[in-house]
Write a protein that holds these residues in place. Structure first.
Motif, mmCIF file in Angstrom:
data_model
loop_
_atom_site.group_PDB
_atom_site.id
_atom_site.type_symbol
_atom_site.label_atom_id
_atom_site.label_comp_id
_atom_site.label_asym_id
_atom_site.label_seq_id
_atom_site.Cartn_x
_atom_site.Cartn_y
_atom_site.Cartn_z
ATOM 1 N N MET A 70 1.664 3.471 -4.455
ATOM 2 C CA MET A 70 2.865 2.427 -5.466
ATOM 3 C C MET A 70 2.427 1.387 -6.269
ATOM 4 S SD MET A 70 6.700 1.187 -5.267
ATOM 5 C CE MET A 70 5.440 -0.474 -4.728
ATOM 6 N N ALA A 71 2.179 1.231 -5.096
ATOM 7 C CA ALA A 71 1.067 -0.592 -4.864
ATOM 8 C C ALA A 71 0.187 -0.835 -6.336
ATOM 9 C CB ALA A 71 0.981 -1.325 -3.522
ATOM 10 N N LEU A 72 -0.970 0.285 -5.396
ATOM 11 C CA LEU A 72 -2.517 0.204 -6.254
ATOM 12 C C LEU A 72 -2.010 0.391 -7.651
ATOM 13 C CD1 LEU A 72 -4.167 1.698 -3.650
ATOM 14 C CD2 LEU A 72 -4.098 -0.669 -4.442
ATOM 15 N N TRP A 73 -1.273 1.854 -8.359
ATOM 16 C CA TRP A 73 -0.439 2.750 -9.408
ATOM 17 C C TRP A 73 -0.280 1.602 -10.319
ATOM 18 C CZ3 TRP A 73 4.534 3.068 -12.005
ATOM 19 C CH2 TRP A 73 4.096 4.485 -13.228
ATOM 20 N N LEU A 74 1.083 0.483 -9.977
ATOM 21 C CA LEU A 74 1.106 -0.351 -10.693
ATOM 22 C C LEU A 74 0.900 -1.739 -11.187
ATOM 23 C CD1 LEU A 74 4.694 -1.260 -8.222
ATOM 24 C CD2 LEU A 74 4.835 -0.337 -10.343
ATOM 25 N N GLU A 75 -1.376 -1.479 -10.047
ATOM 26 C CA GLU A 75 -2.010 -3.034 -11.095
ATOM 27 C C GLU A 75 -2.832 -2.291 -11.817
ATOM 28 O OE1 GLU A 75 -1.950 -6.357 -10.396
ATOM 29 O OE2 GLU A 75 0.363 -5.496 -9.279
#
Length: 148
Positions: free
Chosen positions: A71-76
């Protein structure tokens, strides 16, 4: 006369479709375990203790993730403009209940689907004594630093 009946029929059908329109959901969307796919890595979501859901507050569209690291990487990676307004839920590692990801407590030494190691807890009391406890913001910082 036939022309008016056709118009009337089209209006009735149109009203029926509007009446059946699904209203925007506010809570956690239903998870289809072992069928829903992670929005980033496209792995099947099956771990009931580390699942994350995000809802776009503008469209009510829900995105599913198999690990908070995805999720964190997808947001970025996707440059999600609404990320600070996003409604985010994560499953409590002990109960499997969806909780607010931003207010959850995280420990750092877990086996998770994509090996980021962060699991959420509704309460600090459920984290083993001596384990590191971090916030949602710290989880996001650590994941994005790892992948820079």
């Amino acid at each position: 006369m036939v022309k008016y009946l056709k118009v009337l029929l089209l209006l009735v059908i149109g009203v029926m479709f509007l009446a059946c329109e699904k209203k925007a959901e506010k809570g956690v969307a239903e998870v289809h375990w072992d069928r829903d796919m992670c929005s980033r890595c496209v792995m099947v979501v099956s771990d009931r203790k580390n699942t994350v859901q995000i809802r776009n507050p503008d469209t009510s569209k829900t995105y599913m993730f198999d690990d908070i690291g995805c999720m964190a990487l997808w947001l970025e990676e996707e440059k999600i403009e609404w990320k600070n307004k996003a409604i985010i839920w994560v499953t409590d590692v002990n109960s499997g209940e969806f909780i607010d990801a931003r207010t959850a407590f995280y420990d750092t030494n877990n086996v998770t689907p994509m090996a980021y190691g962060f699991s959420a807890h509704k309460s600090k009391d459920t984290i083993k004594k001596g384990e590191e406890i971090i916030s949602y913001d710290e989880v996001i910082n650590r994941v994005t630093k790892i992948n820079q």
